[in-house]
Enzyme design. Structure first.
Site, PDB file in Angstrom:
ATOM      1  N   TYR A 125      16.330  -5.537  27.861  1.00 29.68           N
ATOM      2  CA  TYR A 125      15.899  -4.572  28.970  1.00 29.68           C
ATOM      3  C   TYR A 125      15.389  -3.210  28.464  1.00 29.68           C
ATOM      4  CZ  TYR A 125      16.836  -7.517  33.236  1.00 29.68           C
ATOM      5  OH  TYR A 125      16.964  -8.454  34.075  1.00 29.68           O
ATOM      6  N   SER A 126      16.245  -2.276  28.009  1.00 30.54           N
ATOM      7  CA  SER A 126      16.086  -1.055  27.816  1.00 30.54           C
ATOM      8  C   SER A 126      15.000  -1.057  26.522  1.00 30.54           C
ATOM      9  CB  SER A 126      17.435  -0.291  27.523  1.00 30.54           C
ATOM     10  OG  SER A 126      18.110  -0.322  28.588  1.00 30.54           O
ATOM     11  N   GLU A 244      25.684  -7.711  37.815  1.00 30.51           N
ATOM     12  CA  GLU A 244      26.493  -7.341  36.842  1.00 30.51           C
ATOM     13  C   GLU A 244      27.705  -6.544  37.427  1.00 30.51           C
ATOM     14  OE1 GLU A 244      25.467  -4.782  32.754  1.00 30.51           O
ATOM     15  OE2 GLU A 244      24.130  -4.564  34.391  1.00 30.51           O
ATOM     16  N   GLU A 371      22.517   9.645  37.123  1.00 26.20           N
ATOM     17  CA  GLU A 371      21.620   9.968  37.725  1.00 26.20           C
ATOM     18  C   GLU A 371      20.652   9.132  38.608  1.00 26.20           C
ATOM     19  OE1 GLU A 371      22.580  13.022  34.898  1.00 26.20           O
ATOM     20  OE2 GLU A 371      22.178  11.029  34.684  1.00 26.20           O
TER      21      GLU A 371
END
Length: 390
Positions: A125-126, A244, A371
């Protein structure tokens, strides 16, 4: 709400305890690739993988368990201090996603191997420019071979278990010129592609290298291993991330409770527990952990609700980071000392609490920063106006 366990759950608890006591005897080297794989196969043979899977499409060799039963198994596994799971990504993330969004052929191909503990997975993903802002993914997937395959080019980062995994579920941009969450697809990619996939470990300040960079240079994925249809990757990826924060969160909290007990014991040994401010902080940690447990139990029925997952991550990330700080503060000046004199010729060593402190600094960042979690809660749960996008 009634959080009590019934007689059937307690029977499963006794079975789980007995099985773990028997099969953990003599287990060594489970942190290694070979040892971890052997343990996954042991779990698969015992039918302990995939207890929470939707059985509408088949059993895939695993046993059935209610949500309460899944909690029982996860808690007993944590209490037994059993080896860290190499099969977590496949069992708890990919498998439920295939049951919800995959087709019959995909389920038949991948789920039995996961249930037997034979194939391991990692998550792609990242990226360097798309961490918490996952919609900024730039890894490209282009149709090739007359549409029979996809060629994947790009880089993923912070990939756990990339060196151990046989497969990776990769979020890639399959529509040229698309932006943000449009034009993304989720593809199942075999990792054994020398020259096309390169894995490089990332050395952390704790000395460990549990995360990796993964480079795709024309790596191939079959078209039939596209999950949920082309261009639907964002919907599938969000569904996967919501899963998750399920039962595994409760098992994680058993580990947290053990860490907190160790810190409390150390505070008593050093005399730090006699200080009113420190005692108040320790009590607050305990109270917050109890609140997290009730919240996790309440949210088990939330399904794919992204708000439930965001709240859970926001709570435990900050809690665990504060525990890491407390673990050093109760030790005083001794916390900065290593177990042996510094030797420039070899890496420094850390004890468990020092390693916990350093790793916990990332708890509010990985898996979605605080955030981002607050933004999810604000926009998707509270219905507040969305942040302006460039």
């Amino acid at each position: 709400m009634d959080f009590a366990f019934g007689p059937q759950d307690e029977e499963l608890r006794e079975e789980a305890r007995a099985w773990l006591a028997e099969h953990l005897t003599g287990v060594t080297g489970a942190r290694s690739r070979a040892g971890g794989r052997a343990w996954e196969r042991e779990l698969g043979t015992g039918g302990w993988i995939g207890l929470g899977w939707d059985r509408t499409h088949g059993t895939f060799g695993n046993r059935s368990a209610t949500p309460a039963g899944q909690i029982v198994w996860a808690e007993e596994y944590a209490r037994a201090q059993a080896p860290a799971r190499l099969g977590h990504m496949g069992e708890n993330l990919l498998a439920p996603t295939l049951l919800a969004h995959g087709d019959a052929d995909q389920r038949a191909r991948f789920l039995p191997a996961i249930a037997r503990g034979e194939e391991l997975w990692c998550q792609g993903y990242s990226e360097p420019g798309a961490g918490s802002d996952l919609a900024a993914v730039r890894t490209a997937a282009v149709r090739a071979d007359g549409g029979r395959t996809y060629r994947i080019t790009g880089q993923k980062i912070w990939t756990s278990l990339a060196r151990e995994a046989d497969w990776c579920f990769v979020l890639a941009r399959s529509t040229g010129g698309s932006r943000r969450h449009h034009g993304l697809s989720l593809l199942l990619v075999p990792m054994d592609q020398p020259g096309r996939i390169t894995v490089r470990p990332i050395r952390q300040m704790s000395g460990d290298a549990g995360f990796n960079e993964v480079f795709f240079d024309g790596a191939e994925a079959r078209a039939e291993h596209l999950v949920g249809g082309e261009g639907n990757g964002w919907r599938v990826a969000m569904s996967l991330l919501a899963r998750e924060r399920g039962v595994a969160t409760l098992a994680q909290q058993i580990g947290f409770a053990a860490e907190l007990a160790r810190v409390v014991g150390l505070a008593r040994e050093t005399g730090a527990a006699a200080e009113p401010v420190m005692r108040d902080r320790l009590v607050r940690q305990w109270a917050e952990l109890q609140s997290m447990r009730w919240n996790a139990l309440r949210n088990l029925g939330a399904g794919d609700d992204p708000g439930a997952g965001a709240v859970a991550k926001l709570l435990w990330g900050g809690w665990h980071r504060r525990l890491g700080e407390l673990a050093l503060q109760v030790r005083g000046a001794a916390a900065v000392l290593g177990p042996r004199d510094w030797d420039a010729a070899r890496p420094y060593e850390l004890d468990d609490l020092q390693g916990q402190f350093l790793f916990s600094r990332a708890d509010t960042i990985y898996g979605g920063s605080d955030e981002i979690q607050r933004t999810v809660i604000a926009e998707r749960v509270l219905g507040l106006p969305k942040e302006p996008r460039p």
